[in-house]
Every structure is written in structure tokens, then in C-alpha cells.
Design a protein around this motif. Structure first.
Motif, PDB file in Angstrom:
ATOM      1  N   HIS A 105      71.945  30.844  48.824  1.00  0.00           N
ATOM      2  CA  HIS A 105      70.714  30.617  48.462  1.00  0.00           C
ATOM      3  C   HIS A 105      69.977  30.247  48.183  1.00  0.00           C
ATOM      4  N   PRO A 131      66.834  33.368  49.148  1.00  0.00           N
ATOM      5  CA  PRO A 131      66.387  33.243  47.450  1.00  0.00           C
ATOM      6  C   PRO A 131      67.384  34.314  46.847  1.00  0.00           C
ATOM      7  N   LEU A 152      75.879  26.832  47.355  1.00  0.00           N
ATOM      8  CA  LEU A 152      74.553  27.916  47.012  1.00  0.00           C
ATOM      9  C   LEU A 152      73.699  27.916  48.860  1.00  0.00           C
ATOM     10  N   ASN A 198      70.346  36.314  47.592  1.00  0.00           N
ATOM     11  CA  ASN A 198      71.940  35.585  47.377  1.00  0.00           C
ATOM     12  C   ASN A 198      71.300  34.877  45.621  1.00  0.00           C
TER      13      ASN A 198
END
Lengths: 246, 152
Positions: free
Chosen positions: B95, B99, B92, B102
Motif C-alpha cells: 500500500h 496507495p 502494508l 493496494n
């Protein structure tokens, strides 16, 4: 303009001398100084693998594959399952490198355990010794790496590695292997496999860091490297490794 | 030897050819071998930078906890305390960088828990493991066990 053969050689000679002096000077002075906070000389990387903690989930294999874009069907790290009947040769399997884990083993009357494997980042690596072009090397911080732009794809190193940790990348036609997540460890992160190991069976260690737990682990446990008789200076230490593991 | 010294003139041309050869060798060598080759050993130091430039996929535990410290606290009190976020939630880093753009998908519990906790004779004895089919009869694991702190 009329140039005699003599003139041509004279001019050519002068130009050659000038160019060679220039090239030599550039070699001496042209090297750019590395500018960064990471100091290679202060690290000496390796790994500790705890056999008694590995559950064969394959998280390390998946993580490595995603982090490094390992081509399908090839593995920079993989997990083997050993099943040994007393007095028999061990039965070893690693279905698709254990990227999807293992089908459950049901026989409880066998000695069985998992062995995660990866490049041992040997200090005296056979793969480095056989490379004819200086494409594979041990970095100053103890990581065995491949220079893709130099690699010819001759596969000498693939044959030389006693641990089977190298393969020819199917698209690039150069040799590919575990980099110990060099792009991660040089910015203070751990490797993808260690980050994602749910039981802490894998641990990235820095032998040059006096604060690193590795020193205590090596002192207080029975540890072993794979194929010690090869004298490769392997830096992946296995805790509680069974003698049958090759 | 004396004759050779007396007729030294005929040595001039081969000497020039030799010098030119050395010159060509130096020029080609200077052009072909990268500047810093051999700085740390028999390899091109630039390769280290190339390898380091690879973007990361797994952001790492510390990055996750910077925002999700509430979840981290729940986890820290349970038996999954030492399992990193991305071991279950996947890579991640994207992300973490952005944030909003994604949004990660929640992992599928039916597949996730089994990876570690399906009974296998090769697993360490002390590790909690069940034969999923017998244990839950198809009921999803998270009906009883909360993944961040699974002990009931």
C-alpha cells in the motif's frame, strides 16, 4: 595429427599449470568490493524483552510469519505461557506458537506470565560450531544466519540449538530460522516482531551504538539471558525473567 | 641414501604425478569455492546479500505517518500512542508503494480488540483487560471506544 603419449602429458601439464595460476589469481583479485551505505562493522544486534510488558497477544508471531513467509505450523518466534503452582514444576503451553493468542487463563492463584522466544543470536553459537559446511554463521553485525545454498539439511544445528529455534523448512529441505529480519534492520527498519508489539515488550537493540537505550536498560534493570550456563553468548536479554523459565 | 640420490631419475615421474595432483586440486578448489569465501568468516559473504534482498511486508511506522499524520496525531494523544499502525492494520508495504492499487481493508473490531484486551490471568495486572462477553454484551468495541484514542 599424431600425438605421442609424451606430447600429451607435456601439453596437459602446461595447461594445468596455466589453469591453476589463473584460478588462484581470480581468487586473490576477483572478490567484488561491497558497495553500500550500511556498515556491518558498526553494528552488533540483539534484543531486549520485557516480561512484565508482554500480554501474549501473538502479534509478534503473526507479524514474523507474514514478513518472512514462515511455513504453516513452524515458528521463528513464539510465545509461551507459564503457569506455576507453588512448589510444583511449571506448566508451559504455546498453542500453535500463540499465532492466534491464548485461550484465557482463569486461575488467579498461580504465578503466570508470558515469555516470547526467538533465536538468541548467540555470539558463540553452538549451531555455528556444529555446521559441517559453513552454511550457518554469525554475520559481522552479530546475526546468526543460514546460507540456503550451502545448507545440506543435515539437522546438526537443529539439535545443537539449546533454545529450539531452528527447523527444517518443509519445502526447501534446508534449515530455516529467525534472521532478526536482516532484510529490514540493514535498511534502518526494526524487526517485524518489534514493529508490531503493541506494548513495546520487544525492542531491537544495537550494542555498538552508544546512543542506543540498551545501555541504560542493562544498567538499570535486572536482566538475564536464557540458559546462561550454556555460555552461548546469547544476545536476547530478558527483563524481569522468572527463574523457572527454561 | 647414496643409491637413491644416484638413481634420482626414477623420482621424476612420481614428482610429476604429485605436481599434476596439486594442480588439479588447485583448479577444482578455485572453481568450486566462491570468490569471496572467508572474507568475514567461515561462510559465503554473498549469502548476506541474498538474505537482504527479501522484500519487506511491514512498511514501518515512519512510512505510515508520512501520509497519515492526521491519524497519527489523534493516536499520539491517547493510550494507543505506542501501538504501531500495522500492529492492527496489518502489513502494508504494498500500500505504501502504490496507495491507489493496494487499498487496505479495515480490521474487524470484533476480533481485533480482544486479541490484546481479553482478560487473562497471565497478563500484567496493570494492563487494561476485560471479559469481553460481560463487558459489552455483544456491542462492538468501537461503538464506545475509538480505536485510535480508546479512552472514553
Amino acid at each position: 595429427m599424431d600425438i605421442s603419449r609424451r606430447d600429451l602429458f607435456t601439453i596437459g601439464g602446461k595447461l594445468l599449470v596455466l589453469a591453476s595460476v589463473g584460478a588462484t589469481l581470480e581468487q586473490i583479485t576477483g572478490a567484488a568490493p561491497p558497495s553500500e551505505s550500511y556498515k556491518m562493522a558498526e553494528h552488533w544486534w540483539g534484543m531486549i524483552i520485557d516480561i512484565d510488558a508482554c500480554i501474549g497477544c501473538g502479534n509478534c508471531v503473526r507479524a514474523c510469519s507474514k514478513e518472512n513467509g514462515v511455513p504453516k505450523g513452524y515458528f521463528r518466534t513464539w510465545v509461551e505461557r507459564y503457569e506455576i503452582e507453588e512448589g510444583e514444576q511449571p506448566h508451559v503451553e504455546s498453542p500453535n506458537g500463540a499465532i492466534d493468542g491464548f485461550p484465557p487463563a482463569t486461575r488467579t492463584d498461580l504465578k503466570s506470565f508470558f515469555v516470547p522466544k526467538l533465536c538468541n543470536h548467540c555470539a558463540d553459537s553452538p549451531c555455528v560450531q556444529v555446521c559441517p559446511v559453513g552454511a550457518t554463521f554469525v554475520s559481522p553485525d552479530g546475526v546468526v544466519l543460514v546460507d540456503e545454498t550451502y545448507c545440506l539439511g543435515c539437522r546438526y544445528c537443529v539439535q545443537a540449538c539449546p533454545y529450539g529455534c531452528r527447523y527444517l523448512h518443509p519445502d526447501k529441505d534446508t534449515v530455516d530460522k529467525c534472521t532478526l529480519c536482516y532484510h529490514r534492520i540493514t535498511q534502518g527498519l526494526t524487526t517485524a516482531c518489534c514493529e508490531n508489539c503493541p506494548t513495546g515488550a520487544r525492542m531491537l537493540v544495537d550494542f555498538k551504538n552508544p546512543q542506543d537505550p540498551v545501555h541504560e536498560i542493562l544498567r538499570n534493570n535486572k536482566v538475564q539471558v536464557l540458559k546462561p550456563y550454556m555460555a552461548t553468548g546469547a544476545k536476547v536479554y530478558y527483563k524481569d525473567l522468572d527463574g523457572s523459565v527454561r | 641414501m647414496r643409491r637413491l640420490l644416484r638413481d634420482w631419475v626414477h623420482l621424476v615421474r612420481p614428482a610429476l604425478v604429485l605436481l599434476a595432483g596439486i594442480g588439479i586440486f588447485l583448479v577444482v578448489r578455485g572453481a568450486v569455492i566462491p570468490k569471496a569465501f572467508g572474507q568475514y568468516g567461515h561462510f559465503r559473504p554473498g549469502a548476506l546479500d541474498t538474505i537482504r534482498q527479501r522484500p519487506i511486508s511491514f512498511a514501518g511506522q515512519d512510512t505510515c505517518v508520512m501520509c497519515h499524520d492526521d491519524q497519527a496525531k489523534v493516536r499520539a494523544s491517547g493510550r494507543h500512542a505506542h501501538v504501531a499502525c500495522e500492529a492492527c492494520h496489518g502489513p502494508l508495504a504494498l500500500h505504501a508503494n502504490d496507495p491507489a492499487a493496494n487499498v487496505p481493508k479495515l480490521p474487524d473490531v470484533a476480533d481485533l480488540c480482544r486479541r490484546c484486551h481479553e482478560k487473562d490471568a497471565a497478563k500484567p495486572r496493570k494492563f487494561p483487560q476485560v471479559v469481553t462477553v460481560e463487558h459489552s454484551q455483544g456491542v462492538p468495541c468501537d461503538a464506545c471506544h475509538k480505536p485510535h484514542n480508546p479512552h472514553i
